[in-house]
Design an enzyme around this catalytic site. Sequence first.
Site, PDB file in Angstrom:
ATOM      1  N   GLU A 178      -6.905   4.760   7.705  1.00 11.86           N
ATOM      2  CA  GLU A 178      -6.717   6.184   7.407  1.00 11.86           C
ATOM      3  C   GLU A 178      -7.962   6.757   6.724  1.00 11.86           C
ATOM      4  O   GLU A 178      -8.349   7.896   6.969  1.00 11.86           O
ATOM      5  CB  GLU A 178      -5.446   6.374   6.565  1.00 11.86           C
ATOM      6  CG  GLU A 178      -4.201   6.165   7.429  1.00 11.86           C
ATOM      7  CD  GLU A 178      -2.993   5.619   6.694  1.00 11.86           C
ATOM      8  OE1 GLU A 178      -2.947   5.690   5.446  1.00 11.86           O
ATOM      9  OE2 GLU A 178      -2.088   5.100   7.386  1.00 11.86           O
ATOM     10  N   GLY A 181       2.308   2.350  10.776  1.00 11.63           N
ATOM     11  CA  GLY A 181       3.255   3.452  10.618  1.00 11.63           C
ATOM     12  C   GLY A 181       3.955   3.850  11.907  1.00 11.63           C
ATOM     13  O   GLY A 181       4.596   4.892  11.971  1.00 11.63           O
ATOM     14  N   HIS A 195      -9.477   1.163   4.698  1.00  5.81           N
ATOM     15  CA  HIS A 195      -8.209   1.384   5.402  1.00  5.81           C
ATOM     16  C   HIS A 195      -8.456   2.330   6.579  1.00  5.81           C
ATOM     17  O   HIS A 195      -9.267   3.259   6.469  1.00  5.81           O
ATOM     18  CB  HIS A 195      -7.169   1.963   4.443  1.00  5.81           C
ATOM     19  CG  HIS A 195      -5.811   1.978   5.079  1.00  5.81           C
ATOM     20  ND1 HIS A 195      -5.432   2.980   5.948  1.00  5.81           N
ATOM     21  CD2 HIS A 195      -4.782   1.102   5.023  1.00  5.81           C
ATOM     22  CE1 HIS A 195      -4.207   2.710   6.388  1.00  5.81           C
ATOM     23  NE2 HIS A 195      -3.792   1.575   5.841  1.00  5.81           N
ATOM     24  N   GLU A 213      -5.546  -4.873  10.518  1.00  8.06           N
ATOM     25  CA  GLU A 213      -4.525  -3.851  10.737  1.00  8.06           C
ATOM     26  C   GLU A 213      -4.833  -3.081  12.024  1.00  8.06           C
ATOM     27  O   GLU A 213      -5.639  -2.135  12.014  1.00  8.06           O
ATOM     28  CB  GLU A 213      -4.502  -2.863   9.574  1.00  8.06           C
ATOM     29  CG  GLU A 213      -4.150  -3.491   8.242  1.00  8.06           C
ATOM     30  CD  GLU A 213      -3.545  -2.459   7.285  1.00  8.06           C
ATOM     31  OE1 GLU A 213      -2.459  -2.710   6.773  1.00  8.06           O
ATOM     32  OE2 GLU A 213      -4.163  -1.403   7.083  1.00  8.06           O
ATOM     33  N   ASN A 227       0.881  -1.175   0.000  1.00  4.81           N
ATOM     34  CA  ASN A 227       0.000   0.000   0.000  1.00  4.81           C
ATOM     35  C   ASN A 227       0.915   1.221   0.000  1.00  4.81           C
ATOM     36  O   ASN A 227       1.482   1.572   1.022  1.00  4.81           O
ATOM     37  CB  ASN A 227      -0.889  -0.048   1.261  1.00  4.81           C
ATOM     38  CG  ASN A 227      -1.662   1.239   1.472  1.00  4.81           C
ATOM     39  OD1 ASN A 227      -1.741   2.090   0.587  1.00  4.81           O
ATOM     40  ND2 ASN A 227      -2.245   1.389   2.659  1.00  4.81           N
ATOM     41  N   SER A 230       3.215  -2.043  10.424  1.00  2.66           N
ATOM     42  CA  SER A 230       4.667  -2.104  10.650  1.00  2.66           C
ATOM     43  C   SER A 230       5.272  -3.475  10.330  1.00  2.66           C
ATOM     44  O   SER A 230       6.156  -3.954  11.038  1.00  2.66           O
ATOM     45  CB  SER A 230       5.007  -1.680  12.082  1.00  2.66           C
ATOM     46  OG  SER A 230       4.622  -0.329  12.294  1.00  2.66           O
TER      47      SER A 230
HETATM   48  P1  PGA Z   1       2.737   0.351   7.695  1.00  7.57           P
HETATM   49  O1  PGA Z   1       1.290   0.561   7.051  1.00  7.57           O
HETATM   50  O2  PGA Z   1       3.299  -0.925   7.136  1.00  7.57           O
HETATM   51  O3  PGA Z   1       3.534   1.554   7.284  1.00  7.57           O
HETATM   52  O4  PGA Z   1       2.537   0.264   9.175  1.00  7.57           O
HETATM   53  C1  PGA Z   1       0.417  -0.519   6.844  1.00  7.57           C
HETATM   54  C2  PGA Z   1      -0.873  -0.034   6.246  1.00  7.57           C
HETATM   55  O5  PGA Z   1      -1.332   1.061   6.609  1.00  7.57           O
HETATM   56  O6  PGA Z   1      -1.472  -0.717   5.382  1.00  7.57           O
END
Ligand code: PGA
Length: 255
Positions: free
Chosen positions: A99, A175, A97, A169, A11, A214
Site C-alpha cells: 500500500e 485484503g 508494504h 505479500e 498490521n 488474506s
Molecule cells: P490482509 O492484509 O491480511 O487483510 O490481506 C495483509 C497485509 O496487507 O499485510
Amino acid sequence: MAHRTPIVVGNWKLHKNIAEATALVTELKNQLGTVRDVEIGVAPVFTSLSAVAKRVEGSNLLLGAQDCFYESGGAFTGEVSAAMLLDVGCQFAIVGHSERRAMFGDTDAVVAKKTRAVLDGGLRAIVCVGETESERDAGKTTERVGTQLSAVLEILSSDDLERVVIAYEPVWAIGTGRTATPAQAQEVHAFIRKQMAARFSSAGEAVRIQYGGSVKPDNAQALMSEADIDGALVGGASLKAEDFAAIVKASRPAR
Ligand code: PGA
C-alpha cells in the site's frame, strides 16, 4: 533444516483509535500471553503507539510501526524517524508494504533507504515484497520479487540479518480474501530463501520469511506447514483478537 522461530505480526493499517487499540492489545495479552514458541507483534497507527507501548511492556508482544522515514530529523513534514519509534517503545517497523509502494511513492530505492534507517535506528525491519496480479499473470513474479529483494539486499550486511524479516505479500491476495495457495506461496518463499542464501549463505538462509495476504484462522495452518513459510503478516484478521490468536496458535511449531 535450521530451526526458525515463527513470527506473526498484526498490521492494523488505518484502524483502531487509542481506546480500541488498547482494548485489542489487552485482549491479545489475555489470549496469547503464555505463547513462547512464536514471536508475536502488533503494528498500530502512529497515534496509538504510545498507549499500546504501555500495555505491551513486559509482555511477550512486540510493538512496531507500519512505516518509518529514512531521515533522522529535519524539515520533513509529516514523517517519523526510527529513533522516535524506538523512543516510543517500538521494537520493529514494517517497510515497503504494497500500500505504501502503490499509494505513497515508496520505490524500491526508498524501501531500501527506509530499511537501512530502521536497522541503524536499533529496530528490527519487516521488509515487504510481492507482485501484482498483472505481474503474476505475465509470469513475472520472481522477476519482480527478485528486484524488490535485491534493492534491499544491497544495503544489508550479515550483521543485520538477525533483525530482518522478509514478508512475501502478493498484492492480489491483500485484503481480497484470495489467499495464495500454500504451494504458490511456498514457491516464492523458496525463491526468496535461495536469494538470501546466495548472498549471505547460512545466515541468509536463516532469515525468516512471513507470508501475508488474506491469512485467516482457517488457512493459516496449511500455509505455515510449508517448509519456507515462517509466520504471517496479517491485516484484516488481526483486528479481531480471536482470529489473530487462532492464527498465532496455528503457526506454533509442531512438537
Ligand atoms: P490482509 O492484509 O491480511 O487483510 O490481506 C495483509 C497485509 O496487507 O499485510
